[in-house]
Design an enzyme around this catalytic site. Structure first.
Site, PDB file in Angstrom:
ATOM      1  CB  CYS A 102      61.219  78.189  49.202  1.00 37.23           C
ATOM      2  SG  CYS A 102      62.738  77.514  48.529  1.00 37.23           S
ATOM      3  CB  CYS A 105      63.272  80.428  47.161  1.00 32.49           C
ATOM      4  SG  CYS A 105      62.623  78.860  46.559  1.00 32.49           S
TER       5      CYS A 105
END
Length: 179
Positions: A102, A105
């Site tokens: 991600c 993230c």
């Protein structure tokens, strides 16, 4: 008895089949032990590099041991660890549900860790990889990453999904702490 367990179907010793005698195996293990001892010994004293030393200033020369820096973030290992360190925590906990793949993230994680560290121990941060702990992600209804939960006394008191800037994170943490 041991000899029988180490034999191949043709009656020859497996180590001989591989081109290794037992002496080579023992020597290899001894070399590993010696290398490990040398590595551990380096942690006890600085390496001489002429007039310079390979120990950063302000740090102890002990490589393995207690640290003066207290970490306010940790990776959740399993469900029991989550229960013990998050749900049963006496302090408020920020739970960062993330994934290695991600992109957002990777931006939010360090930013959030920095903001939690600024709170000087009033709050801790738990990091949960959703690929490793899908059960926790399902239990806490994580449908997108990054998802950040604010937990107090085992209950979710606040939540957000996506990236936030430092001001928004500070407000989120202040609300959790109650300051």
């Amino acid at each position: 008895m041991v000899r029988e367990a180490n034999q191949c179907a043709g009656g020859r010793d497996r180590w001989t089949e591989a081109g290794l005698g037992r002496g080579h195996l023992r020597a290899g293990k001894m070399a590993q032990r010696l290398a490990l001892r040398r590595l551990l010994a380096l942690g006890r004293r600085p390496l001489p590099l002429g007039s310079r030393q390979l120990v950063p200033q302000g740090l102890s020369s002990r490589a393995f041991g207690g640290s003066a820096i207290r970490c306010s973030a940790f990776n959740v290992q399993d469900g029991g660890d989550f229960q013990e360190r998050v749900v049963n925590s006496p302090k408020p906990v920020v739970v960062d549900f993330h994934a290695q793949w991600c992109g957002p993230c990777k931006i939010l994680g360090p930013r959030l860790e920095k903001m939690v560290a600024k709170q000087e121990g009033k709050v801790v941060m738990a990091k949960v990889d959703i690929d490793d702990h899908t059960d926790l992600a399902i239990e806490y209804e994580v449908s997108a990453v990054p998802t950040v939960l604010a937990m107090k006394n085992g209950d979710v008191v606040d939540k957000f999904v996506g990236i936030k800037d430092e001001d928004q994170l500070e407000a989120f943490l202040k609300k959790l702490i109650g300051a």
